[in-house]
Design an enzyme around this catalytic site. Sequence first.
Site, PDB file in Angstrom:
ATOM      1  N   ARG B 298       2.038  -4.740  10.237  1.00  5.20           N
ATOM      2  CA  ARG B 298       0.803  -4.616   9.441  1.00  5.20           C
ATOM      3  C   ARG B 298       0.306  -3.165   9.406  1.00  5.20           C
ATOM      4  O   ARG B 298      -0.188  -2.703   8.376  1.00  5.20           O
ATOM      5  CB  ARG B 298      -0.266  -5.574   9.983  1.00  5.20           C
ATOM      6  CG  ARG B 298       0.041  -7.002   9.593  1.00  5.20           C
ATOM      7  CD  ARG B 298      -0.918  -8.045  10.127  1.00  5.20           C
ATOM      8  NE  ARG B 298      -0.555  -9.330   9.524  1.00  5.20           N
ATOM      9  CZ  ARG B 298      -1.062 -10.513   9.866  1.00  5.20           C
ATOM     10  NH1 ARG B 298      -1.963 -10.587  10.829  1.00  5.20           N
ATOM     11  NH2 ARG B 298      -0.680 -11.617   9.252  1.00  5.20           N
ATOM     12  N   HIS B 441       2.590  -8.598   1.236  1.00  5.07           N
ATOM     13  CA  HIS B 441       3.478  -8.936   2.355  1.00  5.07           C
ATOM     14  C   HIS B 441       2.822  -8.682   3.717  1.00  5.07           C
ATOM     15  O   HIS B 441       1.859  -7.972   3.828  1.00  5.07           O
ATOM     16  CB  HIS B 441       4.852  -8.273   2.222  1.00  5.07           C
ATOM     17  CG  HIS B 441       4.880  -6.780   2.283  1.00  5.07           C
ATOM     18  ND1 HIS B 441       6.035  -6.074   2.463  1.00  5.07           N
ATOM     19  CD2 HIS B 441       3.904  -5.849   2.174  1.00  5.07           C
ATOM     20  CE1 HIS B 441       5.772  -4.788   2.467  1.00  5.07           C
ATOM     21  NE2 HIS B 441       4.504  -4.620   2.296  1.00  5.07           N
ATOM     22  N   GLU B 442       3.386  -9.356   4.699  1.00  7.11           N
ATOM     23  CA  GLU B 442       2.830  -9.361   6.071  1.00  7.11           C
ATOM     24  C   GLU B 442       1.391  -9.867   6.108  1.00  7.11           C
ATOM     25  O   GLU B 442       0.568  -9.377   6.877  1.00  7.11           O
ATOM     26  CB  GLU B 442       2.916  -7.964   6.719  1.00  7.11           C
ATOM     27  CG  GLU B 442       4.195  -7.172   6.516  1.00  7.11           C
ATOM     28  CD  GLU B 442       5.465  -7.936   6.860  1.00  7.11           C
ATOM     29  OE1 GLU B 442       5.376  -8.977   7.516  1.00  7.11           O
ATOM     30  OE2 GLU B 442       6.547  -7.502   6.437  1.00  7.11           O
ATOM     31  N   GLY B 443       1.122 -10.873   5.295  1.00  8.98           N
ATOM     32  CA  GLY B 443      -0.213 -11.464   5.280  1.00  8.98           C
ATOM     33  C   GLY B 443      -1.045 -10.895   4.144  1.00  8.98           C
ATOM     34  O   GLY B 443      -1.408  -9.726   4.175  1.00  8.98           O
TER      35      GLY B 443
END
Lengths: 601, 601
Positions: B298, B441-443
């Site tokens: 993140r 992406h990644e949340g």
Amino acid sequence: MPATLMNERDLEFMLYELFDSDALTSRTRYQDHDRQTFNEVVNTAKTIAEKYFLPIRQKLDTHQPTFDGKKVHIIPELKTAINAVNESGIGSATADYELGGMQLPPIIASAAASFLTVAGGVGMGYNMLTTANANLLQAHGSPELINTWVKPMREGRFMGTMAMTEPGSGSALGDLITKAVKSDDGTYRITGNKIYISGGDHDLSDNIVHLVLARIQGAPKGVKGISLFVVPKFLLNEDGSVGEDNEVALAGLFHKMGGRAQTSTALSFGEKNGSIGYLVGEEHCGLKYMFHMMNEARIMVGTSGAVLAVAGYQYSVDYAKNRPQGRLPSCKDPQSPMVNIIEHADVKRMLLAQKSYAEGAMALVLYGTQLSDDERTADTSEQREYAHTLLDFLTPIIKTWPSEYGPKANSYAIQVMGGHGYINEHPVEMFYRDNRLNSIHEGTTGIQSLDLMTRKVPMNRMQGYKATLHEIVKTIEQAKQYDSLNEYTQKLSEAVETLKVTTEVVLNGMATNNIDLALANSVKYLELFGHVIIAWLWLKQGIVATKALSTKVHQTDEYFYKGKLQALQYFYRFELPQIAVWSSILISSDSTSYDMQADWF
Amino acid sequence: MPATLMNERDLEFMLYELFDSDALTSRTRYQDHDRQTFNEVVNTAKTIAEKYFLPIRQKLDTHQPTFDGKKVHIIPELKTAINAVNESGIGSATADYELGGMQLPPIIASAAASFLTVAGGVGMGYNMLTTANANLLQAHGSPELINTWVKPMREGRFMGTMAMTEPGSGSALGDLITKAVKSDDGTYRITGNKIYISGGDHDLSDNIVHLVLARIQGAPKGVKGISLFVVPKFLLNEDGSVGEDNEVALAGLFHKMGGRAQTSTALSFGEKNGSIGYLVGEEHCGLKYMFHMMNEARIMVGTSGAVLAVAGYQYSVDYAKNRPQGRLPSCKDPQSPMVNIIEHADVKRMLLAQKSYAEGAMALVLYGTQLSDDERTADTSEQREYAHTLLDFLTPIIKTWPSEYGPKANSYAIQVMGGHGYINEHPVEMFYRDNRLNSIHEGTTGIQSLDLMTRKVPMNRMQGYKATLHEIVKTIEQAKQYDSLNEYTQKLSEAVETLKVTTEVVLNGMATNNIDLALANSVKYLELFGHVIIAWLWLKQGIVATKALSTKVHQTDEYFYKGKLQALQYFYRFELPQIAVWSSILISSDSTSYDMQADWF
């Protein structure tokens, strides 16, 4: 079942409930039409869109036109699709009967074209530019020019462009240097280079009719010395058939982020003896004529911004209704079934944002389109003049607001779909890329904001400004009849006050201060005005919905109108309050940008 | 001379003036280093970026990886470039000496990597994921796993991925169904499908080490039953050489709008007998471990958002300084020479907006990176714990703010350049496309906002929240020493009050009301908090600049610091006031999105 291209219920709402298109049939020009013929045209466009364009939409995007050094190649399916449009007559739907047109009201033609825009990406751009070119020539060209060039364009045999931008001057048209020299036969020899000419070369038509801005030898400097010429790719033989090459050479293709089906070209005119050009209208008046086309093109650009916003919204709503994922925060049982993502409040927020942008923008561009009709075909000269005043004033907003907020809507469409929105299995990433051009071409947002502040607001003792505010106040008065709209009438009244106060400060600044400083935040003024206009058009929609809901309606209609009211609420609570920030920058004559020095970057 | 990749003066400012990276050399881990070795690494990265990546940047974008049904093909120049990175040691710059690393502070490694990110697009993504993967294994894997897999990844012989997302569940990891069955030898047989696996297949390394989330037979439902496995593409022979295929099949490549150099894959595991997987750590604890990698990823995503914003800013500033067009509004003589567009106030505004986003975001991600170092290497356990508290709390903001505002900066870079920004002769349209992935992406942003509101704020009696506010207040107190910063200390104090009041309402809502409604506007809370954080980091930069300007500095430095102060002013006048709108939506517990019904769309 795939997502529908456009929201047909909403188009019906716009045409017949918001703007009274039925009433147009009482005008002489449209007397042969009725709602049935209107619907037929829209349905024809939809059929062509689904049959010819939708199947090649992705291919048009992934197979950019190529240039082999001699010819431009575009996937042949596009020609088939464009032919289908031409054969249907939709390409020149608004033109006079005697020019092969259908004499349809522009607002109906625009609704029909929206299906083609969504399905065809910018494949339809060739037709649209051709129509705008033909309309300009019809308004300002000699009968001979009209006869020679407009007819084949209306029939789809020739296509048209507008060739303004040059490598050295960009948006500063006054600095263009393309040269025109008069020959003894009354034609001109044109030499120079143009860039970013959309549709500047292709193999989709027998000939390409360029409208070229150039400077006649000895003309005054700046914008007052620019003339307009027809410069065809191929000269015509005496019998009107396509003849020899006119020295319009393709110097290169630009590879754009989006809008890939439409070539963007660098053209070189007259490298040997000069391309032959035919003067349009009077010498040195070219810019005035070009603005005829330009104003039309600006409405088209706004329309593209709006339609692509609707397209992304439609697609992502459909996706969200059918994609199960996760559970509501209140649900703690991991074994309970997943919900469709449309149940998640944040997804609903992103869809409401899109709806408020997309349908607000559609209302704006269709309103502008109707004004462009009214200024020509309204019953009385007062009405025609009033429509002209409003349209002239609103054009920078009609061009810009959908161009700026359309891509924001498309960005939300991507976000709703997550990773799926970012890949080309789905078209929303393409809408996002395509739409990004709209705040650039036909005058950037910065240029529109200068036009609004320096020309449109003060023009004719603020006639356009006053007429616009008058229309807004009228709507507020109407809305006051409905208690449920109280929140909005109040907020819009306050917003109008903010706008007035801000305008006064801005005008004083322009009159008394440093003009460079006074214009430094012009884009914020355009944003502020744009938001007030969209809020107004949402209130107009809210009145229609509220009225409808006070009667007995079918359940699907009930849902539809409730959705309208919710999007109205969204715009007034999430969007409109931002004008306070912009207004305060303007009222304080903020000099942050003005003071910044090039060396400090 | 082309635009520089990064603003090196600004990096120096961030590393040594804003964050005291010199002080790091007093820590045992970094005792071999000094500013000279730091600079050498940054310069090496820059050289590799310019020599190997920049020449292929456009080709990487226009030649997407292809899949011929058997193998993935990527342009071979990428392998050469990645090899150059590996040989330089930058790929594992932060790793321990004994694992082949340089034991560099992460903040220095991040500054070095930024050149590679700008020049290589996402070509560097392969290395970054590999590093994150190796770091996770090193923290949670058995000595055997570390020995077998981490070493070849540090050396660049193997690469790594994280395989979480599945077609049916997306972000809702609790619903994943990939299955793991234990074999007698202690390994597991993995079967299932994963999508959007970055770097999931390619020919850049001898092997690919997938970290796969799966559910062991009989595991609890939901997120508590997920385990983590190493599943290599190829099994290893006893001697450690690459052996036979492990049934990790490429089911397809996704074609993304941007980030095209990095494959995005659909993978199918174990279609015949099951892929062999090695358990990482304990059973059912997979998600905890994955979050180790995820938190690092993140910060990387935020860093990508920030670096691409800087890249577009640098490029468009350079363009604006060298592109003559038009004249100032105050100039009425069409024959006067054109000015460079950087003289136009609206261009300056768009550049200032970029600067305020890009350098605000860079400060944030470097701060986060430094915290990730401090939580491991700071002198005292209190300091380490405090850094952990801050980082844990700030991660959703570090991930999201640069991801949301980076693309906005890139959009301004396009707009500054007009038509030139929209074509692929210039890289800004690519930055815009590449950067758009970062909020997904990644949340996604929505998921980060739920993490912030439901976990990070209340966690440990609001310890992270309080620590963050404590840091902000400290900066305000420092700034009060400088009269010229009065406007900002006052505005930031007010903003902190707004944040506090809003937080209280939000927490009450979560405790007492309908939780679905309370979380409906969580993204607005994240935006609000993000803006306060960026305003804080701008004030920090303002203090440094003000201090510096109070001494005698070289003219180029004077310009640099004045630019900082102007960007600070821009952020406080054009951006920070927006929090009033978001706060009022939150304070009123606005239910517009919550009330909207799926049927109404």
